[in-house]
Design a protein around this motif. Structure first.
Motif, PDB file in Angstrom:
ATOM      1  N   VAL A  86     -38.448  12.844 -30.321  1.00 58.65           N
ATOM      2  CA  VAL A  86     -39.462  13.467 -29.456  1.00 58.65           C
ATOM      3  C   VAL A  86     -38.833  14.178 -28.261  1.00 58.65           C
ATOM      4  CG1 VAL A  86     -41.345  11.927 -30.118  1.00 58.65           C
ATOM      5  CG2 VAL A  86     -39.915  11.353 -28.143  1.00 58.65           C
ATOM      6  N   ALA A  87     -37.500  14.253 -28.245  1.00 58.00           N
ATOM      7  CA  ALA A  87     -36.819  14.850 -27.090  1.00 58.00           C
ATOM      8  C   ALA A  87     -37.165  16.328 -26.911  1.00 58.00           C
ATOM      9  CB  ALA A  87     -35.304  14.665 -27.201  1.00 58.00           C
ATOM     10  N   GLU A  88     -37.230  17.087 -27.997  1.00 63.16           N
ATOM     11  CA  GLU A  88     -37.506  18.525 -27.870  1.00 63.16           C
ATOM     12  C   GLU A  88     -38.910  18.804 -27.346  1.00 63.16           C
ATOM     13  OE1 GLU A  88     -37.041  22.423 -27.490  1.00 63.16           O
ATOM     14  OE2 GLU A  88     -35.442  20.991 -27.897  1.00 63.16           O
ATOM     15  N   PRO A  89     -39.971  18.240 -27.936  1.00 65.42           N
ATOM     16  CA  PRO A  89     -41.292  18.498 -27.345  1.00 65.42           C
ATOM     17  C   PRO A  89     -41.420  17.930 -25.933  1.00 65.42           C
ATOM     18  CG  PRO A  89     -41.487  16.959 -29.178  1.00 65.42           C
ATOM     19  CD  PRO A  89     -40.080  17.473 -29.169  1.00 65.42           C
ATOM     20  N   ALA A  90     -40.777  16.796 -25.667  1.00 66.83           N
ATOM     21  CA  ALA A  90     -40.825  16.226 -24.318  1.00 66.83           C
ATOM     22  C   ALA A  90     -40.152  17.160 -23.322  1.00 66.83           C
ATOM     23  CB  ALA A  90     -40.168  14.849 -24.292  1.00 66.83           C
ATOM     24  N   ALA A  91     -39.018  17.741 -23.707  1.00 69.83           N
ATOM     25  CA  ALA A  91     -38.320  18.678 -22.812  1.00 69.83           C
ATOM     26  C   ALA A  91     -39.176  19.902 -22.524  1.00 69.83           C
ATOM     27  CB  ALA A  91     -36.987  19.089 -23.429  1.00 69.83           C
ATOM     28  N   GLN A  92     -39.887  20.395 -23.532  1.00 75.36           N
ATOM     29  CA  GLN A  92     -40.758  21.547 -23.308  1.00 75.36           C
ATOM     30  C   GLN A  92     -41.905  21.191 -22.362  1.00 75.36           C
ATOM     31  OE1 GLN A  92     -41.286  22.558 -27.583  1.00 75.36           O
ATOM     32  NE2 GLN A  92     -40.733  24.605 -26.879  1.00 75.36           N
ATOM     33  N   ILE A  93     -42.478  20.012 -22.537  1.00 74.26           N
ATOM     34  CA  ILE A  93     -43.574  19.589 -21.657  1.00 74.26           C
ATOM     35  C   ILE A  93     -43.061  19.406 -20.235  1.00 74.26           C
ATOM     36  CG2 ILE A  93     -45.153  17.682 -21.136  1.00 74.26           C
ATOM     37  CD1 ILE A  93     -45.521  17.406 -24.225  1.00 74.26           C
ATOM     38  N   VAL A  94     -41.913  18.748 -20.085  1.00 76.04           N
ATOM     39  CA  VAL A  94     -41.331  18.578 -18.746  1.00 76.04           C
ATOM     40  C   VAL A  94     -41.110  19.940 -18.107  1.00 76.04           C
ATOM     41  CG1 VAL A  94     -39.239  17.892 -17.494  1.00 76.04           C
ATOM     42  CG2 VAL A  94     -40.282  16.322 -19.140  1.00 76.04           C
ATOM     43  N   GLY A  95     -40.571  20.882 -18.856  1.00 73.81           N
ATOM     44  CA  GLY A  95     -40.325  22.218 -18.318  1.00 73.81           C
ATOM     45  C   GLY A  95     -41.595  22.893 -17.833  1.00 73.81           C
ATOM     46  N   GLU A  96     -42.649  22.807 -18.638  1.00 68.43           N
ATOM     47  CA  GLU A  96     -43.914  23.441 -18.249  1.00 68.43           C
ATOM     48  C   GLU A  96     -44.545  22.768 -17.042  1.00 68.43           C
ATOM     49  OE1 GLU A  96     -44.839  26.252 -19.308  1.00 68.43           O
ATOM     50  OE2 GLU A  96     -43.511  26.406 -21.030  1.00 68.43           O
ATOM     51  N   LEU A  97     -44.598  21.436 -17.046  1.00 72.36           N
ATOM     52  CA  LEU A  97     -45.223  20.729 -15.919  1.00 72.36           C
ATOM     53  C   LEU A  97     -44.405  20.878 -14.639  1.00 72.36           C
ATOM     54  CD1 LEU A  97     -46.595  17.463 -17.594  1.00 72.36           C
ATOM     55  CD2 LEU A  97     -47.751  19.653 -17.205  1.00 72.36           C
ATOM     56  N   ALA A  98     -43.075  20.860 -14.776  1.00 70.13           N
ATOM     57  CA  ALA A  98     -42.228  21.052 -13.592  1.00 70.13           C
ATOM     58  C   ALA A  98     -42.377  22.470 -13.048  1.00 70.13           C
ATOM     59  CB  ALA A  98     -40.774  20.754 -13.933  1.00 70.13           C
ATOM     60  N   ALA A  99     -42.428  23.456 -13.934  1.00 70.28           N
ATOM     61  CA  ALA A  99     -42.622  24.844 -13.484  1.00 70.28           C
ATOM     62  C   ALA A  99     -43.955  24.995 -12.767  1.00 70.28           C
ATOM     63  CB  ALA A  99     -42.537  25.801 -14.670  1.00 70.28           C
ATOM     64  N   ASN A 100     -44.997  24.358 -13.292  1.00 71.23           N
ATOM     65  CA  ASN A 100     -46.299  24.414 -12.617  1.00 71.23           C
ATOM     66  C   ASN A 100     -46.242  23.745 -11.253  1.00 71.23           C
ATOM     67  OD1 ASN A 100     -47.488  25.825 -14.666  1.00 71.23           O
ATOM     68  ND2 ASN A 100     -48.592  24.084 -15.519  1.00 71.23           N
ATOM     69  N   ALA A 101     -45.535  22.617 -11.152  1.00 73.58           N
ATOM     70  CA  ALA A 101     -45.425  21.926  -9.864  1.00 73.58           C
ATOM     71  C   ALA A 101     -44.717  22.802  -8.839  1.00 73.58           C
ATOM     72  CB  ALA A 101     -44.690  20.593 -10.039  1.00 73.58           C
ATOM     73  N   VAL A 102     -43.682  23.500  -9.264  1.00 75.95           N
ATOM     74  CA  VAL A 102     -42.943  24.374  -8.353  1.00 75.95           C
ATOM     75  C   VAL A 102     -43.772  25.601  -7.985  1.00 75.95           C
ATOM     76  CG1 VAL A 102     -40.920  25.887  -8.177  1.00 75.95           C
ATOM     77  CG2 VAL A 102     -40.677  23.587  -9.107  1.00 75.95           C
ATOM     78  N   THR A 103     -44.453  26.171  -8.966  1.00 73.60           N
ATOM     79  CA  THR A 103     -45.209  27.413  -8.747  1.00 73.60           C
ATOM     80  C   THR A 103     -46.529  27.179  -8.024  1.00 73.60           C
ATOM     81  OG1 THR A 103     -44.248  28.337 -10.748  1.00 73.60           O
ATOM     82  CG2 THR A 103     -46.212  29.417  -9.897  1.00 73.60           C
ATOM     83  N   HIS A 104     -47.272  26.156  -8.451  1.00 73.76           N
ATOM     84  CA  HIS A 104     -48.637  25.965  -7.944  1.00 73.76           C
ATOM     85  C   HIS A 104     -48.792  24.743  -7.040  1.00 73.76           C
ATOM     86  CE1 HIS A 104     -49.800  29.054 -10.751  1.00 73.76           C
ATOM     87  NE2 HIS A 104     -49.287  28.355 -11.742  1.00 73.76           N
ATOM     88  N   GLY A 105     -47.823  23.833  -7.059  1.00 69.76           N
ATOM     89  CA  GLY A 105     -47.970  22.602  -6.300  1.00 69.76           C
ATOM     90  C   GLY A 105     -46.979  22.435  -5.176  1.00 69.76           C
TER      91      GLY A 105
END
Length: 99
Positions: free
Chosen positions: A12-31
């Protein structure tokens, strides 16, 4: 995602890495608030891996069907959502099923 590999959950490392990337990018951009960072948590249970990203913009909640990043999260995760608080924080979480 070395932590997942150490838990023998490399599959599950690959889908987890993609989710982490998206949520982290949102936190940096919008949060992002100047002088404050976001927090990442990765938790594994018997049937689920849970990814949580907490930021300090609790007044800006993501919506289901939101931007492209959240559509990617929706496509990869079994479920996702938002937990408010404590003020001024919010946590966006996503869960991957372990099979």
């Amino acid at each position: 995602m070395e932590q997942l590999r150490s838990w023998d959950l490399a599959y599950v490392a690959e889908p987890a890495a993609q989710i982490v990337g998206e949520l982290a990018a949102n936190a940096v951009t919008h949060g992002h608030v100047a002088g404050r960072d976001f927090h990442l948590a990765l938790l594994a249970a018997e049937t689920t891996v849970r990814i949580e990203v907490t930021d300090t913009r609790g007044d800006r909640l993501p919506q289901h069907g939101g931007g492209r990043g959240l559509l990617i999260v929706e496509g990869l995760a079994r479920s996702w959502g938002v937990r408010s608080g404590p003020v001024p924080r919010k946590t966006v979480w996503a869960e991957l099923a372990l099979s």
